[in-house]
Design a protein around this motif. Structure first.
Motif, PDB file in Angstrom:
ATOM      1  N   UNK A  32      -3.182 -22.084 -25.555  1.00 25.43           N
ATOM      2  CA  UNK A  32      -2.576 -23.173 -24.793  1.00 25.43           C
ATOM      3  C   UNK A  32      -3.605 -24.240 -24.447  1.00 25.43           C
ATOM      4  N   UNK A  33      -4.875 -23.856 -24.342  1.00 30.18           N
ATOM      5  CA  UNK A  33      -5.927 -24.812 -23.981  1.00 30.18           C
ATOM      6  C   UNK A  33      -6.056 -25.922 -25.028  1.00 30.18           C
ATOM      7  N   UNK A  34      -5.674 -25.630 -26.262  1.00 32.01           N
ATOM      8  CA  UNK A  34      -5.733 -26.662 -27.306  1.00 32.01           C
ATOM      9  C   UNK A  34      -4.642 -27.702 -27.115  1.00 32.01           C
ATOM     10  N   UNK A  35      -3.597 -27.372 -26.376  1.00 30.64           N
ATOM     11  CA  UNK A  35      -2.482 -28.286 -26.182  1.00 30.64           C
ATOM     12  C   UNK A  35      -2.639 -29.146 -24.938  1.00 30.64           C
ATOM     13  N   UNK A  36      -3.343 -28.649 -23.977  1.00 32.73           N
ATOM     14  CA  UNK A  36      -3.483 -29.332 -22.692  1.00 32.73           C
ATOM     15  C   UNK A  36      -4.365 -30.571 -22.881  1.00 32.73           C
ATOM     16  N   UNK A  43       4.930 -20.656 -23.368  1.00 33.35           N
ATOM     17  CA  UNK A  43       4.588 -21.157 -24.694  1.00 33.35           C
ATOM     18  C   UNK A  43       4.476 -20.067 -25.737  1.00 33.35           C
ATOM     19  N   UNK A  44       4.728 -18.829 -25.312  1.00 36.24           N
ATOM     20  CA  UNK A  44       4.604 -17.667 -26.197  1.00 36.24           C
ATOM     21  C   UNK A  44       3.203 -17.575 -26.795  1.00 36.24           C
ATOM     22  N   UNK A  45       2.196 -17.818 -25.929  1.00 39.65           N
ATOM     23  CA  UNK A  45       0.810 -17.697 -26.343  1.00 39.65           C
ATOM     24  C   UNK A  45       0.246 -16.396 -25.805  1.00 39.65           C
ATOM     25  N   UNK A 103       4.751 -32.922 -30.394  1.00 42.67           N
ATOM     26  CA  UNK A 103       4.335 -33.788 -29.294  1.00 42.67           C
ATOM     27  C   UNK A 103       4.912 -33.306 -27.970  1.00 42.67           C
ATOM     28  N   UNK A 104       6.152 -32.818 -28.021  1.00 46.27           N
ATOM     29  CA  UNK A 104       6.798 -32.328 -26.804  1.00 46.27           C
ATOM     30  C   UNK A 104       6.123 -31.061 -26.299  1.00 46.27           C
ATOM     31  N   UNK A 105       5.662 -30.228 -27.217  1.00 44.24           N
ATOM     32  CA  UNK A 105       4.944 -29.003 -26.831  1.00 44.24           C
ATOM     33  C   UNK A 105       3.632 -29.372 -26.132  1.00 44.24           C
ATOM     34  N   UNK A 106       2.940 -30.356 -26.685  1.00 44.83           N
ATOM     35  CA  UNK A 106       1.693 -30.815 -26.076  1.00 44.83           C
ATOM     36  C   UNK A 106       1.969 -31.401 -24.699  1.00 44.83           C
ATOM     37  N   UNK A 107       3.001 -32.227 -24.591  1.00 41.52           N
ATOM     38  CA  UNK A 107       3.344 -32.833 -23.311  1.00 41.52           C
ATOM     39  C   UNK A 107       3.730 -31.809 -22.267  1.00 41.52           C
ATOM     40  N   UNK A 108       4.494 -30.817 -22.670  1.00 42.05           N
ATOM     41  CA  UNK A 108       4.903 -29.772 -21.732  1.00 42.05           C
ATOM     42  C   UNK A 108       3.699 -28.963 -21.249  1.00 42.05           C
ATOM     43  N   UNK A 109       2.810 -28.620 -22.150  1.00 41.32           N
ATOM     44  CA  UNK A 109       1.620 -27.852 -21.766  1.00 41.32           C
ATOM     45  C   UNK A 109       0.734 -28.677 -20.839  1.00 41.32           C
ATOM     46  N   UNK A 110       0.574 -29.941 -21.140  1.00 46.27           N
ATOM     47  CA  UNK A 110      -0.254 -30.817 -20.311  1.00 46.27           C
ATOM     48  C   UNK A 110       0.324 -30.953 -18.911  1.00 46.27           C
TER      49      UNK A 110
END
Length: 91
Positions: A82-86, A75-77, A53-60
């Motif tokens: 990363x678009x899947x997390x935003x 994000x080491x992408x 959840x924190x990874x998603x929040x950070x990316x967003x």
């Protein structure tokens, strides 16, 4: 964060940023268990909040003000994963 960094004056740039109480690098399992306990302590449903959840929040949060190349590096992408997390288009 500055107070935390001051408490570790000998930490080098190649060392882990966060350590456990024993001075070891945090593992994913260690972090997940502490996050679960923290959610319970705060009265939040721990099953709704994960380390992911924190990874998603950070990316967003970062997508609104961070260049794509920086976001991908953070994000080491290597792809557009990363678009899947935003989640800016989601309430």
């Amino acid at each position: 964060m500055l107070a935390y960094l001051r408490s570790r004056p000998k930490a080098g740039q190649q060392e882990p940023l966060f350590l456990t109480e024993e001075g070891k690098p945090m593992s994913r399992a260690w972090f997940a268990s502490r996050l679960h306990l923290l959610c319970k302590y705060c009265g939040l449903p721990p099953e709704r909040y994960t380390a992911h959840s924190l990874r998603i929040g950070a990316a967003t949060t970062a997508t609104s003000s961070t260049p794509v190349f920086t976001l991908k590096a953070m994000g080491r992408w290597s792809s557009a994963a990363y678009e899947r997390y935003e989640r800016s288009n989601h309430p």
